[in-house]
Design a protein around this motif. Structure first.
Motif, short mmCIF file in Angstrom:
data_model
loop_
_atom_site.label_atom_id
_atom_site.label_comp_id
_atom_site.label_asym_id
_atom_site.label_seq_id
_atom_site.Cartn_x
_atom_site.Cartn_y
_atom_site.Cartn_z
N MET A 185 21.87 -21.33 -45.58
CA MET A 185 21.35 -21.08 -46.91
C MET A 185 22.45 -21.13 -47.96
O MET A 185 22.20 -21.57 -49.08
CB MET A 185 20.64 -19.74 -46.95
N THR A 186 23.63 -20.66 -47.59
CA THR A 186 24.71 -20.67 -48.57
C THR A 186 25.09 -22.09 -48.99
O THR A 186 25.50 -22.30 -50.12
CB THR A 186 25.94 -19.92 -48.03
N SER A 187 24.90 -23.06 -48.09
CA SER A 187 25.21 -24.44 -48.45
C SER A 187 24.24 -24.99 -49.49
O SER A 187 24.49 -26.02 -50.10
CB SER A 187 25.21 -25.33 -47.21
N HIS A 188 23.12 -24.29 -49.72
CA HIS A 188 22.13 -24.68 -50.72
C HIS A 188 22.20 -23.80 -51.96
O HIS A 188 21.28 -23.78 -52.78
CB HIS A 188 20.73 -24.64 -50.13
N GLY A 189 23.27 -23.00 -52.08
CA GLY A 189 23.46 -22.20 -53.28
C GLY A 189 22.86 -20.81 -53.24
O GLY A 189 22.81 -20.14 -54.26
N LEU A 190 22.39 -20.38 -52.10
CA LEU A 190 21.82 -19.05 -52.00
C LEU A 190 22.88 -18.06 -51.52
O LEU A 190 23.77 -18.40 -50.77
CB LEU A 190 20.65 -19.02 -51.01
N THR A 191 22.74 -16.83 -51.96
CA THR A 191 23.56 -15.74 -51.46
C THR A 191 22.74 -15.09 -50.35
O THR A 191 21.63 -14.62 -50.59
CB THR A 191 23.83 -14.71 -52.58
N ALA A 192 23.26 -15.09 -49.14
CA ALA A 192 22.49 -14.58 -48.00
C ALA A 192 23.22 -13.41 -47.35
O ALA A 192 24.43 -13.45 -47.16
CB ALA A 192 22.28 -15.68 -46.97
N VAL A 193 22.45 -12.35 -47.04
CA VAL A 193 22.98 -11.17 -46.40
C VAL A 193 22.03 -10.78 -45.26
O VAL A 193 20.82 -10.72 -45.45
CB VAL A 193 23.08 -9.99 -47.39
N ARG A 194 22.60 -10.54 -44.09
CA ARG A 194 21.81 -10.07 -42.95
C ARG A 194 21.90 -8.55 -42.93
O ARG A 194 22.98 -7.99 -42.82
CB ARG A 194 22.35 -10.65 -41.66
#
Length: 64
Positions: A1-10
């Motif tokens: 997801m980060t490669s698409h500009g999203l900030t992702a947190v698990r």
């Protein structure tokens, strides 16, 4: 997801599987987009082609 500009947190959960929270342009003035899924559903290869998702108003579901 980060490669698409999203900030992702698990995020860990005390009652269920971990939750993935992803934000895209979290400062935008418009309504948020919520994408909800779960890890316990597994479809065979080709299921989405055989039973594609359905858009009903503002809701997208599938495979159906």
């Amino acid at each position: 997801m980060t490669s698409h500009g999203l900030t992702a947190v698990r995020e860990q959960s005390t009652t269920a599987n971990p939750v993935l929270v992803a934000d895209l342009n979290e400062t935008a003035p418009s309504a948020p987009l919520i994408l909800l899924g779960h890890l316990d559903t597994i479809f065979s290869v080709g299921t989405a082609k055989q039973r594609p998702g359905v858009i009903d108003g503002e809701r997208l579901t599938g495979p159906v």
